[in-house]
Design an enzyme around this catalytic site. Structure first.
Site, mmCIF file in Angstrom:
data_model
loop_
_atom_site.group_PDB
_atom_site.id
_atom_site.type_symbol
_atom_site.label_atom_id
_atom_site.label_comp_id
_atom_site.label_asym_id
_atom_site.label_seq_id
_atom_site.Cartn_x
_atom_site.Cartn_y
_atom_site.Cartn_z
ATOM 1 N N TYR A 73 -72.141 -14.059 -3.794
ATOM 2 C CA TYR A 73 -72.152 -13.426 -5.111
ATOM 3 C C TYR A 73 -70.946 -12.492 -5.241
ATOM 4 O O TYR A 73 -70.050 -12.503 -4.395
ATOM 5 C CB TYR A 73 -73.500 -12.747 -5.349
ATOM 6 C CG TYR A 73 -74.641 -13.738 -5.327
ATOM 7 C CD1 TYR A 73 -74.669 -14.803 -6.238
ATOM 8 C CD2 TYR A 73 -75.650 -13.674 -4.377
ATOM 9 C CE1 TYR A 73 -75.690 -15.747 -6.208
ATOM 10 C CE2 TYR A 73 -76.670 -14.621 -4.333
ATOM 11 C CZ TYR A 73 -76.677 -15.660 -5.252
ATOM 12 O OH TYR A 73 -77.669 -16.608 -5.221
ATOM 13 N N GLY B 66 -88.541 -13.207 4.722
ATOM 14 C CA GLY B 66 -88.452 -13.734 3.374
ATOM 15 C C GLY B 66 -89.572 -14.677 3.031
ATOM 16 O O GLY B 66 -90.583 -14.305 2.451
ATOM 17 N N GLN C 293 -82.491 -4.352 -5.561
ATOM 18 C CA GLN C 293 -81.273 -5.053 -5.150
ATOM 19 C C GLN C 293 -80.432 -5.339 -6.396
ATOM 20 O O GLN C 293 -80.839 -6.094 -7.278
ATOM 21 C CB GLN C 293 -81.591 -6.369 -4.438
ATOM 22 C CG GLN C 293 -80.338 -7.033 -3.879
ATOM 23 C CD GLN C 293 -80.593 -8.421 -3.332
ATOM 24 O OE1 GLN C 293 -80.756 -9.370 -4.088
ATOM 25 N NE2 GLN C 293 -80.624 -8.547 -2.019
#
Length: 383
Positions: A187, A333, A104
């Site tokens: 982001y 997650g 990522q």
């Protein structure tokens, strides 16, 4: 044989040239154990190898594409040869266990801090589309625990695109199966998309097409290196986290356009992050994000890319949407943090009974290796 309730998650999946053994994927999980200089180490190898024994697809924790600041110290990077070598050891371990791993690629944009050690080494300002500070932030490793700062609007965004391309070159050299562009959670790519963080009046801002330009060009840079069927993107249309979010109409218009255009590039998958209440902060007495049904709103726009999703799925819920064909794979997650054998437990009907230690999620900033192991590689697998 897997329990009936989760059986759809254990059907293999073709992802471009890759065959993934199940549809239980490991989401990117920042753990801050690349101590001390952003270089993947032996402890990281152990962590990923434990989880690769049962995960179908692993997405690395966010990998910094340039030595600019991060919200936390000791996140891994991929701008140096030493880092490439470190990642190769991780990739080899993951492949040995039969799993697939994408890097990522991550740039924090305005949620970096000028006093972070990496930012000081970079010798450049905190860059973002526009000089608009995110609200919030708490840099616990910096004296005084400051909040976010007002960033410097980048004059030429193509400079940042080059960082993504160089990172892809290094990721390919390291041996990654593909790359995922981090376009979510406030982001850099998300900052260009969102009209509350991008108020530019040049060709990089204003219209939906202009705000989408940076992310689409970043994808094209990655495709140039890896080929379209080994490139993907993670998106969080509901916003919230890191002070992101537009009105509903603007959100749907922006992300519908972006997803449609990204899909035309023929990329491997788009990871649609559902609304998660705990990731939606309160500002001025109300939630920041734009809550709506992410799968129903956007999945139908994807004609080429596979629809993957993320965001608080239970195993039974995930199996149901896979069976119904709404989603082709689901990222988990937190479950992977305290259950290194998460997929194996689900396959064999074992309980998820390891209590999670939230105090060790991000390690300790200046800790010994033994301390870094705690809450990272010491969670037991089921018998």
């Amino acid at each position: 044989m897997a329990p009936v309730a989760v059986a759809p998650l254990f059907e293999p999946l073709k992802l471009g040239p890759l065959t993934i053994r199940n549809r239980i994927f490991m989401s990117a999980l920042t753990r801050n154990r690349s101590v001390p200089t952003n270089v993947p180490n032996a402890l990281n190898v152990e962590y990923y190898q434990q989880r690769a024994k049962s995960a179908g697809l692993i997405i690395t924790e966010g990998v910094l594409i340039t030595p600019q600041g991060t919200e936390w110290p000791h996140a891994p990077g991929i701008w140096s040869q030493e880092q490439v070598t470190g990642w190769t050891k991780i990739i080899d371990a993951v492949h040995k266990e039969g799993s697939v791993i994408f890097a990522q690629l991550w740039h924090l944009g305005r949620v970096s801090h000028p006093d972070a050690p990496e930012q000081k080494v970079a010798g450049v300002p905190v860059y973002a589309p526009s000089a608009i500070s995110a609200r919030g932030g708490k840099f616990r490793f910096i004296a005084g625990e400051p909040g976010y700062v007002t960033p410097t609007a980048i004059d030429d965004p193509t400079v940042l695109l080059s960082f993504f391309e160089n990172a892809a070159v290094n990721a390919k050299e390291a041996g990654f199966d593909g790359v995922e562009l981090h376009g979510a959670n406030g982001y850099l790519v998300h900052q260009f998309l969102d009209s509350t963080s991008n108020t530019r009046t040049d060709s990089w801002g204003g219209s939906v097409a202009n705000r989408s330009k940076f992310g689409l060009l970043a994808l094209q840079r990655l495709i140039k290196v890896f080929g379209k069927d080994r490139v993907a993107i993670k998106l969080n249309p509901s916003g919230g986290y890191n002070d992101m979010g537009m009105p509903l109409e603007d959100t749907i218009e922006t992300f519908s356009y972006f997803i449609s255009e990204a899909d035309k590039l023929g990329i491997a998958y788009i990871d649609l992050v559902r609304y998660v209440d705990m990731l939606d902060p309160i500002f001025d007495g109300k939630k920041r994000g734009t809550k709506h049904d992410i799968i129903a709103t956007y999945a139908h726009l994807m004609k080429h890319a596979k629809v993957f999703s993320n965001g608080g799925w239970t195993s039974e819920e995930a199996a149901a949407v896979v069976k119904e064909g709404k989603v082709e794979g689901v990222f988990f997650g937190m479950g992977w943090i305290n259950h290194p054998d998460l997929a194996a437990r689900l396959e064999h009907g074992k309980p998820l009974d390891n209590p999670i230690d939230y105090t060790t999620l991000y390690g300790k900033y200046f800790a010994s290796e033994e301390e870094q192991r705690k809450g990272y590689v010491d969670y037991p697998a089921a018998q």
